[in-house]
Design a protein around this motif. Structure first.
Motif, PDB file in Angstrom:
ATOM      1  N   GLY A  66       0.787  -1.234   0.000  1.00 29.69           N
ATOM      2  CA  GLY A  66       0.000   0.000   0.000  1.00 29.69           C
ATOM      3  C   GLY A  66       0.812   1.274   0.000  1.00 29.69           C
ATOM      4  N   ILE A  67       2.072   1.188  -0.410  1.00 29.35           N
ATOM      5  CA  ILE A  67       2.950   2.364  -0.421  1.00 29.35           C
ATOM      6  C   ILE A  67       3.188   2.789  -1.869  1.00 29.35           C
ATOM      7  CG2 ILE A  67       5.217   3.269   0.205  1.00 29.35           C
ATOM      8  CD1 ILE A  67       5.293   1.088   2.411  1.00 29.35           C
ATOM      9  N   GLN A  68       2.761   4.005  -2.192  1.00 28.51           N
ATOM     10  CA  GLN A  68       2.994   4.533  -3.535  1.00 28.51           C
ATOM     11  C   GLN A  68       4.437   4.982  -3.653  1.00 28.51           C
ATOM     12  OE1 GLN A  68       0.142   7.658  -4.122  1.00 28.51           O
ATOM     13  NE2 GLN A  68      -1.490   6.229  -4.586  1.00 28.51           N
ATOM     14  N   SER A  69       5.009   4.797  -4.841  1.00 28.40           N
ATOM     15  CA  SER A  69       6.402   5.184  -5.052  1.00 28.40           C
ATOM     16  C   SER A  69       6.580   5.761  -6.444  1.00 28.40           C
ATOM     17  CB  SER A  69       7.322   3.983  -4.847  1.00 28.40           C
ATOM     18  OG  SER A  69       7.001   2.963  -5.769  1.00 28.40           O
ATOM     19  N   MET A  70       7.747   6.349  -6.648  1.00 28.93           N
ATOM     20  CA  MET A  70       8.085   6.948  -7.930  1.00 28.93           C
ATOM     21  C   MET A  70       9.499   6.540  -8.292  1.00 28.93           C
ATOM     22  SD  MET A  70       8.521  10.963  -8.908  1.00 28.93           S
ATOM     23  CE  MET A  70      10.206  11.056  -8.355  1.00 28.93           C
ATOM     24  N   GLU A  94       7.850  11.302   2.358  1.00 33.23           N
ATOM     25  CA  GLU A  94       8.596  11.286   3.618  1.00 33.23           C
ATOM     26  C   GLU A  94       7.789  10.663   4.758  1.00 33.23           C
ATOM     27  OE1 GLU A  94      11.620  14.438   5.595  1.00 33.23           O
ATOM     28  OE2 GLU A  94       9.631  15.213   5.132  1.00 33.23           O
ATOM     29  N   SER A  95       6.473  10.860   4.754  1.00 31.50           N
ATOM     30  CA  SER A  95       5.629  10.349   5.834  1.00 31.50           C
ATOM     31  C   SER A  95       5.558   8.822   5.876  1.00 31.50           C
ATOM     32  CB  SER A  95       4.215  10.929   5.715  1.00 31.50           C
ATOM     33  OG  SER A  95       3.634  10.562   4.484  1.00 31.50           O
ATOM     34  N   VAL A  96       5.890   8.149   4.772  1.00 34.49           N
ATOM     35  CA  VAL A  96       5.847   6.676   4.749  1.00 34.49           C
ATOM     36  C   VAL A  96       7.227   6.065   4.523  1.00 34.49           C
ATOM     37  CG1 VAL A  96       3.433   6.558   4.032  1.00 34.49           C
ATOM     38  CG2 VAL A  96       5.240   6.602   2.305  1.00 34.49           C
ATOM     39  N   ALA A  97       8.270   6.883   4.588  1.00 40.54           N
ATOM     40  CA  ALA A  97       9.624   6.406   4.293  1.00 40.54           C
ATOM     41  C   ALA A  97      10.078   5.311   5.260  1.00 40.54           C
ATOM     42  CB  ALA A  97      10.610   7.567   4.309  1.00 40.54           C
ATOM     43  N   GLU A  98       9.826   5.478   6.540  1.00 37.90           N
ATOM     44  CA  GLU A  98      10.261   4.460   7.509  1.00 37.90           C
ATOM     45  C   GLU A  98       9.548   3.134   7.268  1.00 37.90           C
ATOM     46  OE1 GLU A  98      12.846   4.447   9.583  1.00 37.90           O
ATOM     47  OE2 GLU A  98      13.272   6.366   8.625  1.00 37.90           O
ATOM     48  N   GLU A  99       8.243   3.202   6.989  1.00 37.15           N
ATOM     49  CA  GLU A  99       7.494   1.983   6.702  1.00 37.15           C
ATOM     50  C   GLU A  99       8.035   1.317   5.431  1.00 37.15           C
ATOM     51  OE1 GLU A  99       2.959   0.497   5.681  1.00 37.15           O
ATOM     52  OE2 GLU A  99       3.294   2.599   6.199  1.00 37.15           O
ATOM     53  N   ALA A 100       8.352   2.133   4.414  1.00 38.18           N
ATOM     54  CA  ALA A 100       8.905   1.596   3.169  1.00 38.18           C
ATOM     55  C   ALA A 100      10.236   0.905   3.427  1.00 38.18           C
ATOM     56  CB  ALA A 100       9.070   2.715   2.139  1.00 38.18           C
ATOM     57  N   GLN A 105      13.462  -4.050   3.962  1.00 37.76           N
ATOM     58  CA  GLN A 105      14.593  -4.525   4.756  1.00 37.76           C
ATOM     59  C   GLN A 105      15.095  -5.854   4.190  1.00 37.76           C
ATOM     60  OE1 GLN A 105      13.680  -4.974   8.901  1.00 37.76           O
ATOM     61  NE2 GLN A 105      15.761  -4.477   9.477  1.00 37.76           N
ATOM     62  N   GLY A 106      16.403  -5.929   3.951  1.00 40.95           N
ATOM     63  CA  GLY A 106      17.011  -7.122   3.383  1.00 40.95           C
ATOM     64  C   GLY A 106      17.065  -7.112   1.867  1.00 40.95           C
ATOM     65  N   THR A 107      16.438  -6.115   1.248  1.00 38.39           N
ATOM     66  CA  THR A 107      16.460  -5.989  -0.208  1.00 38.39           C
ATOM     67  C   THR A 107      17.718  -5.231  -0.614  1.00 38.39           C
ATOM     68  OG1 THR A 107      14.045  -5.864  -0.223  1.00 38.39           O
ATOM     69  CG2 THR A 107      15.178  -5.113  -2.202  1.00 38.39           C
ATOM     70  N   PRO A 108      18.476  -5.713  -1.591  1.00 38.70           N
ATOM     71  CA  PRO A 108      19.659  -4.972  -2.032  1.00 38.70           C
ATOM     72  C   PRO A 108      19.279  -3.588  -2.551  1.00 38.70           C
ATOM     73  CG  PRO A 108      19.620  -7.173  -2.991  1.00 38.70           C
ATOM     74  CD  PRO A 108      18.298  -6.961  -2.305  1.00 38.70           C
ATOM     75  N   GLY A 109      20.091  -2.596  -2.213  1.00 32.77           N
ATOM     76  CA  GLY A 109      19.893  -1.248  -2.733  1.00 32.77           C
ATOM     77  C   GLY A 109      19.069  -0.337  -1.849  1.00 32.77           C
ATOM     78  N   VAL A 110      18.713  -0.768  -0.634  1.00 34.33           N
ATOM     79  CA  VAL A 110      17.904   0.068   0.255  1.00 34.33           C
ATOM     80  C   VAL A 110      18.782   1.191   0.817  1.00 34.33           C
ATOM     81  CG1 VAL A 110      16.528   0.133   2.355  1.00 34.33           C
ATOM     82  CG2 VAL A 110      16.363  -1.805   0.824  1.00 34.33           C
ATOM     83  N   SER A 111      18.280   2.431   0.726  1.00 37.91           N
ATOM     84  CA  SER A 111      19.011   3.604   1.220  1.00 37.91           C
ATOM     85  C   SER A 111      18.697   3.835   2.686  1.00 37.91           C
ATOM     86  CB  SER A 111      18.617   4.837   0.417  1.00 37.91           C
ATOM     87  OG  SER A 111      18.924   4.643  -0.937  1.00 37.91           O
ATOM     88  N   PRO A 112      19.704   4.198   3.487  1.00 34.76           N
ATOM     89  CA  PRO A 112      19.489   4.397   4.918  1.00 34.76           C
ATOM     90  C   PRO A 112      18.574   5.573   5.251  1.00 34.76           C
ATOM     91  CG  PRO A 112      21.723   4.988   4.313  1.00 34.76           C
ATOM     92  CD  PRO A 112      21.068   4.417   3.095  1.00 34.76           C
ATOM     93  N   GLY A 113      18.683   6.665   4.555  1.00 33.74           N
ATOM     94  CA  GLY A 113      17.833   7.815   4.860  1.00 33.74           C
ATOM     95  C   GLY A 113      18.278   9.042   4.100  1.00 33.74           C
ATOM     96  N   GLU A 114      17.799   9.210   2.905  1.00 33.28           N
ATOM     97  CA  GLU A 114      18.172  10.354   2.074  1.00 33.28           C
ATOM     98  C   GLU A 114      16.916  11.011   1.563  1.00 33.28           C
ATOM     99  OE1 GLU A 114      20.882   9.116  -1.006  1.00 33.28           O
ATOM    100  OE2 GLU A 114      21.519   7.432   0.207  1.00 33.28           O
ATOM    101  N   SER A 115      16.957  12.343   1.383  1.00 30.36           N
ATOM    102  CA  SER A 115      15.819  13.046   0.828  1.00 30.36           C
ATOM    103  C   SER A 115      16.129  13.529  -0.571  1.00 30.36           C
ATOM    104  CB  SER A 115      15.424  14.222   1.717  1.00 30.36           C
ATOM    105  OG  SER A 115      16.452  15.163   1.743  1.00 30.36           O
ATOM    106  N   ALA A 116      15.090  13.738  -1.352  1.00 31.62           N
ATOM    107  CA  ALA A 116      15.248  14.246  -2.713  1.00 31.62           C
ATOM    108  C   ALA A 116      15.526  15.741  -2.660  1.00 31.62           C
ATOM    109  CB  ALA A 116      13.987  13.966  -3.530  1.00 31.62           C
ATOM    110  N   ASP A 117      16.453  16.183  -3.449  1.00 35.37           N
ATOM    111  CA  ASP A 117      16.750  17.615  -3.482  1.00 35.37           C
ATOM    112  C   ASP A 117      16.394  18.209  -4.801  1.00 35.37           C
ATOM    113  OD1 ASP A 117      19.674  17.092  -1.496  1.00 35.37           O
ATOM    114  OD2 ASP A 117      17.733  17.782  -0.856  1.00 35.37           O
TER     115      ASP A 117
END
Length: 117
Positions: A66-70, A94-100, A105-117
């Motif tokens: 249920g998480i929309q992404s781009m 940003e409001s669903v980033a932690e849930e995403a 978790q465990g998927t290759p390529g997961v970013s620790p915590g970055e925002s789009a600039d």
């Protein structure tokens, strides 16, 4: 033949509700978000994939929860001639980033915590 002086009956849009979302806003806001019903949240990068196919797999996993992404082409690869090759970044609100990140978790390529600039 003279026209009737009765008022015109053209349909009008219903009045807008204050804070009613979905279509952006009339004011300029540099805080991210924008039209499309984002609610003003910023986009945050939650994953990185080496190509479009893997990025779409990540996007599908998020969608299943249920998480929309781009998806966005990686820096330096924003050239249409690359077609589906080249790295992709996966962004969510940003409001669903932690849930995403928990979903990924465990998927290759997961970013620790970055925002789009």
């Amino acid at each position: 033949m003279p026209r009737s002086s009765s008022p015109s009956h053209t349909p009008q849009a219903p009045p807008r509700e204050a804070g009613g979302g979905g279509g952006g806003s009339d004011r300029h806001d540099d805080g991210g978000g924008g039209g499309g019903g984002g609610g003003g949240d910023r986009l945050v990068k939650v994953a990185f994939a080496p190509n479009q196919m893997e990025a779409e797999m990540i996007q599908g996993l998020l969608s299943d929860h249920g998480i929309q992404s781009m998806l966005k082409r990686g820096p330096g690869f924003d050239v249409p001639e690359f077609l589906a090759s080249g790295p992709r970044q996966v962004f969510v609100l940003e409001s669903v980033a932690e849930e995403a990140r928990r979903v990924l978790q465990g998927t290759p390529g997961v970013s620790p915590g970055e925002s789009a600039d």
